[in-house]
Write a protein that holds these residues in place. Sequence first.
Motif, PDB file in Angstrom:
ATOM      1  N   SER A   1       0.865  -1.177   0.000  1.00 10.66           N
ATOM      2  CA  SER A   1       0.000   0.000   0.000  1.00 10.66           C
ATOM      3  C   SER A   1       0.899   1.222   0.000  1.00 10.66           C
ATOM      4  N   ALA A   2       0.290   2.384   0.085  1.00 14.22           N
ATOM      5  CA  ALA A   2       1.094   3.611   0.115  1.00 14.22           C
ATOM      6  C   ALA A   2       1.959   3.692   1.358  1.00 14.22           C
ATOM      7  N   ARG A   3       1.634   2.905   2.388  1.00 14.53           N
ATOM      8  CA  ARG A   3       2.358   2.983   3.659  1.00 14.53           C
ATOM      9  C   ARG A   3       3.124   1.717   4.014  1.00 14.53           C
ATOM     10  N   SER A   4       2.950   0.630   3.309  1.00 18.06           N
ATOM     11  CA  SER A   4       3.559  -0.628   3.746  1.00 18.06           C
ATOM     12  C   SER A   4       4.284  -1.314   2.601  1.00 18.06           C
ATOM     13  N   THR A   5       5.407  -1.975   2.957  1.00 19.96           N
ATOM     14  CA  THR A   5       6.236  -2.684   1.993  1.00 19.96           C
ATOM     15  C   THR A   5       6.681  -4.014   2.589  1.00 19.96           C
ATOM     16  N   ALA A   6       6.606  -5.080   1.793  1.00 19.69           N
ATOM     17  CA  ALA A   6       7.095  -6.397   2.198  1.00 19.69           C
ATOM     18  C   ALA A   6       8.267  -6.779   1.310  1.00 19.69           C
ATOM     19  N   THR A   7       9.290  -7.421   1.906  1.00 22.00           N
ATOM     20  CA  THR A   7      10.508  -7.771   1.183  1.00 22.00           C
ATOM     21  C   THR A   7      10.949  -9.182   1.554  1.00 22.00           C
ATOM     22  N   LEU A   8      11.384  -9.943   0.554  1.00 27.82           N
ATOM     23  CA  LEU A   8      12.035 -11.235   0.748  1.00 27.82           C
ATOM     24  C   LEU A   8      13.443 -11.138   0.184  1.00 27.82           C
ATOM     25  N   PHE A   9      14.414 -11.769   0.849  1.00 26.53           N
ATOM     26  CA  PHE A   9      15.789 -11.699   0.361  1.00 26.53           C
ATOM     27  C   PHE A   9      16.504 -13.020   0.601  1.00 26.53           C
ATOM     28  N   ALA A  10      17.538 -13.241  -0.214  1.00 29.27           N
ATOM     29  CA  ALA A  10      18.361 -14.441  -0.091  1.00 29.27           C
ATOM     30  C   ALA A  10      19.771 -14.097  -0.534  1.00 29.27           C
ATOM     31  N   GLN A  11      20.748 -14.770   0.061  1.00 29.85           N
ATOM     32  CA  GLN A  11      22.141 -14.547  -0.295  1.00 29.85           C
ATOM     33  C   GLN A  11      22.914 -15.853  -0.175  1.00 29.85           C
ATOM     34  N   ARG A  12      23.843 -16.010  -1.085  1.00 31.10           N
ATOM     35  CA  ARG A  12      24.822 -17.085  -0.988  1.00 31.10           C
ATOM     36  C   ARG A  12      26.206 -16.463  -1.151  1.00 31.10           C
ATOM     37  N   ALA A  13      27.050 -16.642  -0.155  1.00 32.50           N
ATOM     38  CA  ALA A  13      28.378 -16.035  -0.158  1.00 32.50           C
ATOM     39  C   ALA A  13      29.436 -17.110   0.057  1.00 32.50           C
ATOM     40  N   ARG A  14      30.596 -16.895  -0.540  1.00 32.75           N
ATOM     41  CA  ARG A  14      31.706 -17.835  -0.421  1.00 32.75           C
ATOM     42  C   ARG A  14      32.989 -17.038  -0.251  1.00 32.75           C
ATOM     43  N   ARG A  15      33.828 -17.439   0.715  1.00 32.91           N
ATOM     44  CA  ARG A  15      35.112 -16.774   0.948  1.00 32.91           C
ATOM     45  C   ARG A  15      36.238 -17.802   0.881  1.00 32.91           C
ATOM     46  N   ASP A  16      37.283 -17.429   0.184  1.00 36.39           N
ATOM     47  CA  ASP A  16      38.462 -18.285   0.021  1.00 36.39           C
ATOM     48  C   ASP A  16      39.680 -17.503   0.525  1.00 36.39           C
ATOM     49  N   PRO A  17      40.095 -17.712   1.782  1.00 41.06           N
ATOM     50  CA  PRO A  17      41.229 -16.951   2.321  1.00 41.06           C
ATOM     51  C   PRO A  17      42.561 -17.505   1.826  1.00 41.06           C
ATOM     52  N   ARG A  18      43.498 -16.618   1.557  1.00 40.26           N
ATOM     53  CA  ARG A  18      44.846 -17.006   1.173  1.00 40.26           C
ATOM     54  C   ARG A  18      45.822 -16.424   2.202  1.00 40.26           C
ATOM     55  N   GLY A  19      46.752 -17.247   2.656  1.00 37.04           N
ATOM     56  CA  GLY A  19      47.714 -16.803   3.660  1.00 37.04           C
ATOM     57  C   GLY A  19      47.140 -16.809   5.052  1.00 37.04           C
ATOM     58  N   GLU A  20      46.399 -17.839   5.433  1.00 33.91           N
ATOM     59  CA  GLU A  20      45.766 -17.948   6.747  1.00 33.91           C
ATOM     60  C   GLU A  20      46.616 -18.876   7.621  1.00 33.91           C
ATOM     61  N   ASP A  21      47.021 -18.541   8.873  1.00 32.77           N
ATOM     62  CA  ASP A  21      47.002 -17.188   9.372  1.00 32.77           C
ATOM     63  C   ASP A  21      48.345 -16.975  10.044  1.00 32.77           C
ATOM     64  N   LEU A  22      49.070 -15.979   9.601  1.00 35.62           N
ATOM     65  CA  LEU A  22      50.393 -15.706  10.132  1.00 35.62           C
ATOM     66  C   LEU A  22      50.344 -15.117  11.530  1.00 35.62           C
TER      67      LEU A  22
END
Length: 394
Positions: free
Chosen positions: A312-333
């Motif tokens: 409506s003029a006053r209300s908003t609905a939201t759906l969200f999704a995320q997929r994240a990937r991390r590849d560390p290099r030099g772990e851990d000095l």
Amino acid sequence: MTGGLVSGAQAQTVNVNTPVSVPVAGNVDRFRVVPVITSVYDSNVLRLNDARGSGPRDNIRVSPALAVDLNRIFGRTRVTAGGTVGYDFNTRFSGLDRERINLTSSVTTPVGAPCSVTGSAALERAQFDLGDTNTVVTESFLRQVYDVGASCRAAAGFFPAVGVNRVSLTNSSRKVLDTNQSALRAGIGYGRPSLGTLQLIGSVAKIARPGIEDLTGIDDSTMITDVQLVFERSVAPRVSFRLGGGITHADPKRAAVPSFSGPSFDAQVTIRPVPRFTIVGSGRRAVQNQSSFGATYIIADSYNLNVSYLLSARSTATLFAQRARRDPRGEDLALTLQPPRGKDRLNVVGGSYAFDFHRSLRLSLSVTHQRRTADNAIYDYTATSASAGVTARF
């Protein structure tokens, strides 16, 4: 590659500390300071699993704050600022009580007829997301971002663009985790109203870890070069997109750390089938630094989907999704007592709802579930959070 990495969990946290309303016209002068209070229930605020500890892990955080919203035009110069300043109070884990600050600002001014210069700054200070540590630490991080860019876009034809960027990440108690990144970028583009904009952008950046060098005398910095071809276009009001792809090379100074050469990408597509319904999908890969995660550099991939509907003029609905990937290099000095994590993958899903009461009060609700798996299973966790926030305006 112009910013420090934040964890996927942080990136998907719904920010209910926002001003009540933003004028449709971006050139409307405004200055507002509004009170905000947010309450967040987290089923696993310590980001632990059964192998790393037992006992209660849930917590309720109450965060009163002030939200700032500024947009002013002085002659031909636009000045903007926004964000929140507040404090976290935790019901079960009071050691995590601390300030929570998130502020951004920018200044844009024309130089000649087609050219403009924009300077921006951002500051964030908060408790570490404990998913990035192997122990419960009562430490905070400070992230500062400064950027200056200039471009000369005409209605059609070729145009240049240049910029510099600085990102600083500091730890409140362990300087060995401090890191910073400095970058230069330059590009040339071509634009036509009927075609869109095509840009060839090159950048050079250096990630430095001064705390490591002070402790060990070893230069643990990394030079990063990146070249991308970026195409942007808006198709009427229904579809707009930014598609960027290229090659990134990371060259670490420490001999024991492998280098990286591979594809990089930064894309976003926005679809509006009807004015009330918006779908935004994005994907990004970058070589970056991160405080609280001891590694020479990190290769980070992130894919996001956000679907919102104006009920409506006053209300908003939201759906969200995320997929994240991390590849560390030099772990851990730096932290030899911390077992290596290896690659990790984070999946996040959630939804939010916002309702405005006569432009003087906003209610915001959200629910988020996240699950992480890592090469080292002691870093795996699941967590569910629910938040409610109220913003008032006088």
